[in-house]
Design a protein around this motif. Structure first.
Motif, mmCIF file in Angstrom:
data_model
loop_
_atom_site.group_PDB
_atom_site.id
_atom_site.type_symbol
_atom_site.label_atom_id
_atom_site.label_comp_id
_atom_site.label_asym_id
_atom_site.label_seq_id
_atom_site.Cartn_x
_atom_site.Cartn_y
_atom_site.Cartn_z
ATOM 1 N N LEU A 1 37.489 -4.803 -43.176
ATOM 2 C CA LEU A 1 36.634 -5.915 -43.584
ATOM 3 C C LEU A 1 36.310 -6.847 -42.418
ATOM 4 O O LEU A 1 35.355 -7.623 -42.493
ATOM 5 C CB LEU A 1 37.300 -6.704 -44.718
ATOM 6 N N ASP A 2 37.102 -6.768 -41.353
ATOM 7 C CA ASP A 2 36.819 -7.560 -40.158
ATOM 8 C C ASP A 2 37.157 -6.728 -38.924
ATOM 9 O O ASP A 2 38.072 -7.050 -38.161
ATOM 10 C CB ASP A 2 37.637 -8.855 -40.167
ATOM 11 N N PRO A 3 36.418 -5.621 -38.698
ATOM 12 C CA PRO A 3 36.750 -4.715 -37.590
ATOM 13 C C PRO A 3 36.502 -5.358 -36.236
ATOM 14 O O PRO A 3 35.769 -6.355 -36.140
ATOM 15 C CB PRO A 3 35.799 -3.529 -37.826
ATOM 16 N N PRO A 4 37.100 -4.813 -35.171
ATOM 17 C CA PRO A 4 36.930 -5.415 -33.840
ATOM 18 C C PRO A 4 35.468 -5.542 -33.420
ATOM 19 O O PRO A 4 35.047 -6.583 -32.918
ATOM 20 C CB PRO A 4 37.691 -4.446 -32.925
ATOM 21 N N CYS A 5 34.698 -4.489 -33.603
ATOM 22 C CA CYS A 5 33.286 -4.478 -33.197
ATOM 23 C C CYS A 5 32.413 -4.665 -34.442
ATOM 24 O O CYS A 5 31.752 -3.735 -34.910
ATOM 25 C CB CYS A 5 32.938 -3.183 -32.488
ATOM 26 N N ARG A 6 32.410 -5.831 -34.962
ATOM 27 C CA ARG A 6 31.797 -6.074 -36.264
ATOM 28 C C ARG A 6 30.263 -6.013 -36.221
ATOM 29 O O ARG A 6 29.628 -6.546 -35.313
ATOM 30 C CB ARG A 6 32.242 -7.435 -36.793
ATOM 31 N N GLU A 7 29.698 -5.338 -37.204
ATOM 32 C CA GLU A 7 28.242 -5.305 -37.444
ATOM 33 C C GLU A 7 28.075 -5.527 -38.946
ATOM 34 O O GLU A 7 28.510 -4.707 -39.747
ATOM 35 C CB GLU A 7 27.646 -3.955 -37.049
ATOM 36 N N ASP A 8 27.448 -6.603 -39.337
ATOM 37 C CA ASP A 8 27.422 -6.978 -40.756
ATOM 38 C C ASP A 8 26.748 -5.946 -41.650
ATOM 39 O O ASP A 8 27.042 -5.878 -42.848
ATOM 40 C CB ASP A 8 26.745 -8.341 -40.927
ATOM 41 N N ASP A 9 25.832 -5.141 -41.103
ATOM 42 C CA ASP A 9 25.141 -4.153 -41.938
ATOM 43 C C ASP A 9 25.709 -2.746 -41.774
ATOM 44 O O ASP A 9 25.166 -1.790 -42.329
ATOM 45 C CB ASP A 9 23.638 -4.159 -41.660
ATOM 46 N N ILE A 10 26.789 -2.579 -41.019
ATOM 47 C CA ILE A 10 27.491 -1.295 -40.916
ATOM 48 C C ILE A 10 28.895 -1.518 -41.458
ATOM 49 O O ILE A 10 29.747 -2.114 -40.797
ATOM 50 C CB ILE A 10 27.548 -0.780 -39.464
ATOM 51 N N ARG A 11 29.136 -1.061 -42.667
ATOM 52 C CA ARG A 11 30.376 -1.396 -43.364
ATOM 53 C C ARG A 11 31.015 -0.170 -43.980
ATOM 54 O O ARG A 11 30.364 0.861 -44.213
ATOM 55 C CB ARG A 11 30.080 -2.436 -44.455
ATOM 56 N N SER A 12 32.311 -0.285 -44.244
ATOM 57 C CA SER A 12 33.033 0.774 -44.948
ATOM 58 C C SER A 12 32.480 0.906 -46.363
ATOM 59 O O SER A 12 31.953 -0.055 -46.941
ATOM 60 C CB SER A 12 34.525 0.462 -44.990
ATOM 61 N N LEU A 13 32.629 2.114 -46.933
ATOM 62 C CA LEU A 13 32.021 2.420 -48.225
ATOM 63 C C LEU A 13 33.065 2.892 -49.237
ATOM 64 O O LEU A 13 34.042 3.555 -48.879
ATOM 65 C CB LEU A 13 30.955 3.511 -48.063
ATOM 66 N N VAL A 14 32.823 2.563 -50.503
ATOM 67 C CA VAL A 14 33.633 3.099 -51.596
ATOM 68 C C VAL A 14 32.731 3.840 -52.571
ATOM 69 O O VAL A 14 31.559 3.496 -52.745
ATOM 70 C CB VAL A 14 34.419 1.997 -52.341
ATOM 71 N N MET B 1 35.243 5.797 -47.441
ATOM 72 C CA MET B 1 34.936 6.151 -46.059
ATOM 73 C C MET B 1 35.157 4.899 -45.216
ATOM 74 O O MET B 1 34.408 3.924 -45.316
ATOM 75 C CB MET B 1 33.492 6.630 -45.912
ATOM 76 N N GLY B 2 36.228 4.900 -44.419
ATOM 77 C CA GLY B 2 36.481 3.776 -43.527
ATOM 78 C C GLY B 2 35.538 3.838 -42.340
ATOM 79 O O GLY B 2 35.425 4.885 -41.687
ATOM 80 N N VAL B 3 34.857 2.749 -42.046
ATOM 81 C CA VAL B 3 33.832 2.742 -41.000
ATOM 82 C C VAL B 3 34.161 1.683 -39.953
ATOM 83 O O VAL B 3 34.406 0.519 -40.291
ATOM 84 C CB VAL B 3 32.431 2.475 -41.600
ATOM 85 N N LEU B 4 34.166 2.095 -38.689
ATOM 86 C CA LEU B 4 34.387 1.184 -37.566
ATOM 87 C C LEU B 4 33.124 1.163 -36.716
ATOM 88 O O LEU B 4 32.815 2.151 -36.038
ATOM 89 C CB LEU B 4 35.579 1.651 -36.720
ATOM 90 N N PRO B 5 32.365 0.069 -36.747
ATOM 91 C CA PRO B 5 31.177 -0.015 -35.887
ATOM 92 C C PRO B 5 31.579 -0.046 -34.417
ATOM 93 O O PRO B 5 32.657 -0.537 -34.064
ATOM 94 C CB PRO B 5 30.520 -1.335 -36.304
ATOM 95 N N MET B 6 30.725 0.482 -33.564
ATOM 96 C CA MET B 6 30.956 0.420 -32.119
ATOM 97 C C MET B 6 29.622 0.605 -31.413
ATOM 98 O O MET B 6 28.830 1.470 -31.791
ATOM 99 C CB MET B 6 31.954 1.498 -31.685
ATOM 100 N N ARG B 7 29.372 -0.215 -30.414
ATOM 101 C CA ARG B 7 28.140 -0.081 -29.627
ATOM 102 C C ARG B 7 28.395 0.814 -28.416
ATOM 103 O O ARG B 7 29.423 0.696 -27.747
ATOM 104 C CB ARG B 7 27.638 -1.449 -29.173
#
Length: 369
Positions: free
Chosen positions: A43-56, A68-74
């Protein structure tokens, strides 16, 4: 009708119980520490992107049955910033009740706003799903490697992992290994001789958090496609990576050439008599073999019985002839909306796995009791 939506605070208990039961194979309820970490990580990943989020994924009654756990990264490639989403902890509860839930969840993940959808932990079932949805399996990034250092100790450690009382035989393996590893014995793929790396290993030194961050940035930049972390993002990842109680103590060292130049860096976890887990090896081009020798020398001196880790193309090439064994346990996969972005991955010029993935997280290797 089933539904898919972003992860919310109230979903965490259900996700924690699924992870505990499905991925960790534990019967006990998920500990509060795991719930807290899932909340913090997804819910507050290191590389946060508000429109790229984990899904249930939700059943018809609204209860959670997939995640599906999602970790954004540039990433950066040829001067362009790319948005990516790293998918992991992919699971569906009672998939026989809804056989297509996993495919719907993966399709929803790939359909997000990111340029690249990535994973480094796809099992056989999810690899098949990725392939059907036109994901590209990255063979050399997907190879797990193993280097045995002390064969008797290795067999004892394997036995103890399967049956805890077998740990009682581990002390008896040491004299046998000492005999097999006597100095001057010919090289064998099953073990290393005492002092085998003495002439090949370079000097290595421990690194603190600040230097670790500098080294990761520096070595990652040698890849055509590599992450673009902020200071805060990378610092949080490096700090969290220190905690992997199931793997053992962390070893984090830089490799220094005879002229004083730092040519490599490695991170592994392990205790004396155990099998070490490597999450990152980095080097300047052309120094991969020396860095590997130095890491193996360090692990041997610490009394580890073997090392295992994940491949990258340059590393796999350097491992040939050094008596490493290779297996496939999980897949690294990429899905790109622009097919031109696949080039650095298929050419082995993308920095992926380890800190450019999810292996740094506490979900892989830590306890939450």
């Amino acid at each position: 009708m089933s539904d898919i939506r972003p992860l919310e605070q109230d979903d965490i208990p259900a996700v924690a119980e699924m992870l505990q039961r499905i991925l960790r194979k534990r019967r006990a309820p998920a500990p509060q520490g795991m719930r807290d970490y899932l909340r913090e990580l997804f819910l507050d990943p290191p590389c946060r992107e508000d429109d790229i989020r984990s899904l249930v994924h939700l059943r018809e009654d609204g209860t959670v049955n997939g995640f599906m756990g999602v970790l954004p990264m540039r990433f950066t490639f040829r001067g362009e910033t790319l948005r990516s989403a790293i998918g992991g902890s992919f699971m569906v509860d009672r998939h026989e009740d809804d056989p297509y839930a996993g495919a719907r969840l993966l399709r929803a993940f790939q359909s997000g706003p990111q340029d690249l959808s990535l994973t480094e932990t796809a099992n056989d079932v999810s690899t098949s799903m990725w392939r059907k949805l036109r994901g590209t399996i990255l063979t050399e990034y997907s190879l797990e490697w193993l280097r045995i250092l002390r064969p008797a100790g290795f067999m004892a450690a394997i036995a103890a992992h399967a049956f805890a009382p077998a740990a009682l035989v581990q002390p008896f393996a040491r004299p046998l290994d000492a005999l097999l590893r006597r100095r001057g014995s010919p090289p064998q793929w099953t073990h290393v001789a005492d002092g085998e790396f003495a002439q090949k290993a370079l000097v290595s030194e421990d690194t603190d958090i600040a230097e670790t961050m500098t080294l990761i940035r520096s070595f990652a930049s040698t890849f055509a496609l590599h992450p673009e972390w902020s200071h805060t993002e990378l610092e949080r990842m490096v700090v969290e990576a220190q905690r992997k109680a199931n793997y053992g103590a962390m070893v984090r060292r830089k490799v220094i050439a005879r002229g004083g130049k730092t040519v490599g860096f490695f991170v592994y976890y392990g205790n004396r008599g155990g099998i070490g887990r490597v999450i990152q090896i980095l080097s300047l081009p052309g120094h991969e073999g020396s860095v590997l020798d130095t890491m193996l020398d360090d692990a041997t001196a610490r009394g580890l019985v073997a090392l295992r880790g994940r491949g990258q193309p340059a590393l796999v090439n350097a491992m040939l002839g050094k008596r490493f064994a290779f297996v496939h346990a999980s897949s690294s996969i990429v899905h790109a909306k622009d097919k031109a972005l696949l080039e650095p991955f298929t050419a082995g010029q993308a920095f992926l796995n380890g800190f450019a993935g999810e292996s740094w997280t506490r979900l892989l290797g830590d306890r939450f009791d």
